[in-house]
Design a protein around this motif. Structure first.
Motif, PDB file in Angstrom:
ATOM      1  N   GLY A 178       0.824  -1.209   0.000  1.00 29.55           N
ATOM      2  CA  GLY A 178       0.000   0.000   0.000  1.00 29.55           C
ATOM      3  C   GLY A 178       0.852   1.250   0.000  1.00 29.55           C
ATOM      4  O   GLY A 178       0.543   2.231  -0.695  1.00 29.55           O
ATOM      5  N   GLY A 179       1.939   1.213   0.778  1.00 32.16           N
ATOM      6  CA  GLY A 179       2.864   2.348   0.780  1.00 32.16           C
ATOM      7  C   GLY A 179       3.507   2.544  -0.577  1.00 32.16           C
ATOM      8  O   GLY A 179       3.664   3.680  -1.052  1.00 32.16           O
ATOM      9  N   ALA A 181       2.187   1.638  -3.451  1.00 32.28           N
ATOM     10  CA  ALA A 181       1.149   2.137  -4.355  1.00 32.28           C
ATOM     11  C   ALA A 181       0.954   3.647  -4.181  1.00 32.28           C
ATOM     12  O   ALA A 181       0.813   4.376  -5.173  1.00 32.28           O
ATOM     13  CB  ALA A 181      -0.160   1.397  -4.103  1.00 32.28           C
ATOM     14  N   ALA A 182       0.956   4.101  -2.920  1.00 29.80           N
ATOM     15  CA  ALA A 182       0.814   5.534  -2.663  1.00 29.80           C
ATOM     16  C   ALA A 182       1.994   6.307  -3.252  1.00 29.80           C
ATOM     17  O   ALA A 182       1.827   7.388  -3.832  1.00 29.80           O
ATOM     18  CB  ALA A 182       0.709   5.782  -1.161  1.00 29.80           C
ATOM     19  N   PHE A 183       3.184   5.726  -3.132  1.00 33.22           N
ATOM     20  CA  PHE A 183       4.381   6.358  -3.679  1.00 33.22           C
ATOM     21  C   PHE A 183       4.314   6.404  -5.202  1.00 33.22           C
ATOM     22  O   PHE A 183       4.735   7.386  -5.828  1.00 33.22           O
ATOM     23  CB  PHE A 183       5.613   5.589  -3.219  1.00 33.22           C
ATOM     24  CG  PHE A 183       6.917   6.245  -3.572  1.00 33.22           C
ATOM     25  CD1 PHE A 183       7.215   7.518  -3.129  1.00 33.22           C
ATOM     26  CD2 PHE A 183       7.852   5.588  -4.345  1.00 33.22           C
ATOM     27  CE1 PHE A 183       8.416   8.138  -3.447  1.00 33.22           C
ATOM     28  CE2 PHE A 183       9.060   6.181  -4.681  1.00 33.22           C
ATOM     29  CZ  PHE A 183       9.335   7.459  -4.229  1.00 33.22           C
ATOM     30  N   VAL A 185       1.532   6.557  -7.033  1.00 31.34           N
ATOM     31  CA  VAL A 185       0.560   7.585  -7.410  1.00 31.34           C
ATOM     32  C   VAL A 185       1.179   8.977  -7.277  1.00 31.34           C
ATOM     33  O   VAL A 185       1.049   9.826  -8.170  1.00 31.34           O
ATOM     34  CB  VAL A 185      -0.707   7.472  -6.531  1.00 31.34           C
ATOM     35  CG1 VAL A 185      -1.629   8.662  -6.770  1.00 31.34           C
ATOM     36  CG2 VAL A 185      -1.439   6.169  -6.826  1.00 31.34           C
ATOM     37  N   ALA A 186       1.877   9.202  -6.155  1.00 25.11           N
ATOM     38  CA  ALA A 186       2.541  10.494  -5.962  1.00 25.11           C
ATOM     39  C   ALA A 186       3.608  10.710  -7.032  1.00 25.11           C
ATOM     40  O   ALA A 186       3.747  11.813  -7.575  1.00 25.11           O
ATOM     41  CB  ALA A 186       3.163  10.560  -4.568  1.00 25.11           C
TER      42      ALA A 186
END
Length: 215
Positions: A178-179, A181-183, A185-186
């Protein structure tokens, strides 16, 4: 494809995969390093599945090290390819429009900083940028240092997530994924802004050049 469900059942058991890799001895990491070099030379095969596979097959520490070794040989192979073939090699990998954009990036006085940023952003075309760096005349050692430093966060995070999954700790693996994936997207947002800013600067330069020609 050949073994169907048996192959899926085998691959779903991370411990069996790691035991098989251990039984193969040095053959497994050497073969994996070769695959990483081929992936980077191709410039269009994504790196992330290989980063995940490294942690899944070898564990976090060994997987990170094996992939890192491949990432050292990859830029060396790219520099050798550029010296052998010249600027034609980049034309084989990207469309003419993108080729012009990458050539402009190579002429930027901030190119080495841009190179590092591209490698820190998950969705950016890292391996194409290595070709651009080689064509721009950046020293091979500097290319190697920048690309290695830029890959480290992604290698470590991916190997950690997949090694946790291989060990059966799916909750922790999902948290790390999840981390990541967030990275991603950012990183995609940053890459999009960088592209737009570079295109706006290019258009401004074109208009300035056209104005000087008219005058």
């Amino acid at each position: 494809v050949l073994y169907g469900r048996d192959a899926l059942a085998y691959l779903a058991d991370g411990r069996r995969v790691q035991e098989q890799a251990a039984r193969l001895g040095p053959v497994a990491p050497i073969a994996f390093v070769v695959l990483v070099v081929v992936q980077q030379l191709s410039a269009f095969i994504p790196a992330e599945p290989f980063e995940l596979a490294a942690g899944y097959a070898f564990g976090f520490w060994e997987g990170s090290l094996v992939y890192l070794v491949g990432s050292v040989f990859g830029p060396v192979a790219i520099v050798a390819a550029v010296r052998l073939v010249g600027d034609r090699v980049l034309g084989l990998l990207v469309s003419p429009g993108k080729l012009e954009r990458f050539e402009r990036l190579g002429d930027s006085p901030r190119f080495e900083l841009l190179l590092l940023l591209y490698f820190l952003i998950p969705v950016a075309p890292k391996d194409v940028m290595t070709y651009v760096a080689a064509l721009a005349g950046v020293k091979p050692l500097r290319i190697l240092l920048i690309t290695t430093a830029g890959r480290l966060p992604s290698i470590a995070a991916s190997a950690l997530a997949s090694s946790l999954a291989a060990g059966g700790d799916w909750r922790a693996a999902a948290f790390v994924a999840g981390g990541i994936a967030a990275f991603v997207v950012a990183g995609a947002a940053v890459y999009y802004r960088m592209r737009k800013r570079e295109e706006a600067r290019r258009d401004a330069d074109d208009r300035t050049g056209a104005g000087r020609g008219e005058s």
